[in-house]
Write a protein that holds these residues in place. Structure first.
Motif, short mmCIF file in Angstrom:
data_model
loop_
_atom_site.label_atom_id
_atom_site.label_comp_id
_atom_site.label_asym_id
_atom_site.label_seq_id
_atom_site.Cartn_x
_atom_site.Cartn_y
_atom_site.Cartn_z
N SER A 64 0.84 -1.21 0.00
CA SER A 64 0.00 0.00 0.00
C SER A 64 0.87 1.25 0.00
N ILE A 65 2.00 1.20 0.66
CA ILE A 65 2.94 2.34 0.64
C ILE A 65 3.49 2.53 -0.77
N ALA A 66 3.91 1.44 -1.40
CA ALA A 66 4.46 1.52 -2.76
C ALA A 66 3.42 2.06 -3.74
N LEU A 67 2.18 1.60 -3.64
CA LEU A 67 1.12 2.09 -4.53
C LEU A 67 0.87 3.58 -4.32
N ALA A 68 0.89 4.01 -3.07
CA ALA A 68 0.69 5.44 -2.77
C ALA A 68 1.84 6.28 -3.33
N VAL A 69 3.06 5.80 -3.17
CA VAL A 69 4.23 6.53 -3.68
C VAL A 69 4.15 6.63 -5.20
N VAL A 70 3.86 5.53 -5.87
CA VAL A 70 3.78 5.54 -7.33
C VAL A 70 2.66 6.49 -7.78
N GLY A 71 1.53 6.49 -7.09
CA GLY A 71 0.44 7.40 -7.43
C GLY A 71 0.86 8.85 -7.31
N GLN A 72 1.56 9.20 -6.23
CA GLN A 72 2.02 10.57 -6.04
C GLN A 72 3.06 10.95 -7.07
N VAL A 73 3.95 10.03 -7.40
CA VAL A 73 4.98 10.30 -8.40
C VAL A 73 4.34 10.49 -9.78
N GLU A 74 3.35 9.67 -10.10
CA GLU A 74 2.66 9.83 -11.39
C GLU A 74 1.95 11.18 -11.45
N ASP A 75 1.30 11.58 -10.38
CA ASP A 75 0.64 12.89 -10.35
C ASP A 75 1.65 14.01 -10.56
N ALA A 76 2.81 13.91 -9.88
CA ALA A 76 3.85 14.93 -10.02
C ALA A 76 4.42 14.94 -11.44
N ALA A 77 4.58 13.76 -12.03
CA ALA A 77 5.10 13.68 -13.40
C ALA A 77 4.14 14.37 -14.36
N ARG A 78 2.87 14.09 -14.24
CA ARG A 78 1.89 14.73 -15.13
C ARG A 78 1.87 16.24 -14.92
N ALA A 79 1.92 16.68 -13.67
CA ALA A 79 1.91 18.12 -13.38
C ALA A 79 3.15 18.81 -13.93
N ALA A 80 4.27 18.09 -13.95
CA ALA A 80 5.52 18.65 -14.45
C ALA A 80 5.68 18.42 -15.95
N GLY A 81 4.71 17.74 -16.56
CA GLY A 81 4.80 17.48 -17.98
C GLY A 81 5.89 16.50 -18.34
N ARG A 82 6.11 15.52 -17.49
CA ARG A 82 7.17 14.53 -17.74
C ARG A 82 6.56 13.22 -18.22
#
Length: 135
Positions: free
Chosen positions: A5-23
């Protein structure tokens, strides 16, 4: 195993940040993990690899930085490393710890992106080597 559950949450936050940063991809995710956070780093690495599959973070590497536990005394204000199992009484005066100074962290410390930035929505990607002003 709460590491998944920690790994899924981290990946979700990283994906959100990637999209926000246009990566378009993620190379490395660095997590600060306190020794008192109740997280098994090997299990977290395994779960992170599984959680990344099929996401923008597919193939990303997880780096964990261990944060040692430290406590402060309520009686003499001394500080000490808690260790595991945690020592929560002051080694100097024997009083109970007034609080933990570190060791419970579980936070994303850094993300390094891979690949080129994503093109802006509705706009074609700029040709390589041609400055915007010349088009």
């Amino acid at each position: 195993m709460h590491e998944m559950s920690i790994a899924l949450a981290v990946v979700g936050q990283v994906e959100d940040a990637a999209r926000a940063a246009g990566r378009t991809g993620v190379d490395t995710v660095t997590l600060r993990v306190g020794e008192l956070a109740g997280v098994v780093p090997d299990s977290l690495h395994f779960c992170f690899d599984l959680a990344c599959e099929g996401t923008l973070a597919a193939g990303a590497r997880l780096v964990t930085e261990r944060v040692p536990g430290r406590a402060r005394c309520g009686g003499c204000a001394g500080e000490w490393p808690t260790g595991l199992p945690p020592q929560l009484c002051c080694p100097r005066c024997g009083a109970a710890a007034a609080g933990l100074l570190s060791g419970r962290e579980l936070e994303i410390a850094a993300v390094s992106w891979s690949g080129p930035p994503a093109p802006e929505a509705g706009r074609p990607p700029e040709p390589a080597g041609v400055p915007h002003e010349e088009r």
